[in-house]
Design a protein around this motif. Structure first.
Motif, short mmCIF file in Angstrom:
data_model
loop_
_atom_site.label_atom_id
_atom_site.label_comp_id
_atom_site.label_asym_id
_atom_site.label_seq_id
_atom_site.Cartn_x
_atom_site.Cartn_y
_atom_site.Cartn_z
N ARG A 195 3.59 1.63 -1.42
CA ARG A 195 3.89 1.76 -2.80
C ARG A 195 2.98 2.04 -3.96
NH1 ARG A 195 9.58 -0.03 -4.53
NH2 ARG A 195 10.88 0.09 -2.39
N GLU A 196 1.92 1.75 -3.35
CA GLU A 196 0.61 1.69 -4.31
C GLU A 196 0.46 0.68 -5.36
OE1 GLU A 196 -0.10 5.78 -5.82
OE2 GLU A 196 -0.65 6.51 -3.87
N TRP A 197 1.00 -0.50 -4.70
CA TRP A 197 1.23 -1.67 -5.62
C TRP A 197 0.25 -2.84 -5.31
CZ3 TRP A 197 7.23 -3.06 -5.24
CH2 TRP A 197 8.08 -2.04 -5.81
N LEU A 236 0.88 -1.10 -0.03
CA LEU A 236 -0.13 0.07 0.04
C LEU A 236 0.80 1.36 -0.01
CD1 LEU A 236 -2.83 -1.13 2.39
CD2 LEU A 236 -3.04 -0.60 -0.04
N TRP A 250 -5.06 -4.13 -2.43
CA TRP A 250 -3.39 -4.61 -2.65
C TRP A 250 -3.21 -5.91 -3.35
CZ3 TRP A 250 -1.46 -8.58 0.00
CH2 TRP A 250 -2.21 -8.95 1.20
#
Length: 162
Positions: free
Chosen positions: A20-22, A18, A48
């Motif tokens: 890294r917004e991955w 989260l 995620w």
């Protein structure tokens, strides 16, 4: 890293992804979806966890992940080349930025001298970097599978945080 419960590890993986917004994709053979199940046990995992592939058969690895049939024929399903191809394929066939793949021999049968029961290959593709490693776990089928899930999450966390 000290031992943690699977749910604690999943929460840490979630936090790291989260940040890294991955998104995460899994490609599992010997664990039959246990990594995906552990991840999605966590409330809010849709933020995620992108998808999971359970590719237990060789055909599934080829059809769903794009693993080269010749690689399976030459090296076997439980091999570094197949684990790496599974990790790569999980990203290629998803919208995720991180993947973990596992292929192994959970037992009690299926092992050989070269690849004894408990042999598991891991593939990871995180931030464009494809890595792999092998582990040899002991115990019965349930124990090998549980250790595989635990190790996959520990390494995934290390790689996402790196």
């Amino acid at each position: 890293m000290t031992a943690h419960t699977t749910s604690e590890l999943c929460a840490r993986v979630a936090e790291a992804l989260l940040q890294r917004e991955w998104m995460l994709a899994t490609a599992e053979s010997c664990t039959g979806g246990m990594i995906a199940a552990a991840c999605t046990d966590l409330p809010g995992s849709s933020a995620w966890f992108e998808r999971g592939f359970v590719t237990y058969s060789n055909d599934a690895k080829i059809e769903l992940l794009g693993v080269d049939a010749a690689a399976i024929e030459q090296h076997g399903a439980v091999s570094e080349v197949v684990a790496r191809a599974m990790a790569f394929g999980a990203l290629r066939h998803s919208k995720a930025q991180a993947s973990v793949a596992v292929t192994g021999i959970a037992g009690p049968t299926g092992g050989s001298e070269a690849k004894p029961v408990g042999t598991v290959w891991f593939g990871f593709m995180v931030d464009g970097l494809l890595t792999s490693e092998t582990r040899h776990f002991t115990g019965d089928r349930a124990s090998v599978r549980a250790q595989t899930v635990q190790h996959a999450l520990v390494r995934l966390l290390e790689l996402v945080r790196a």
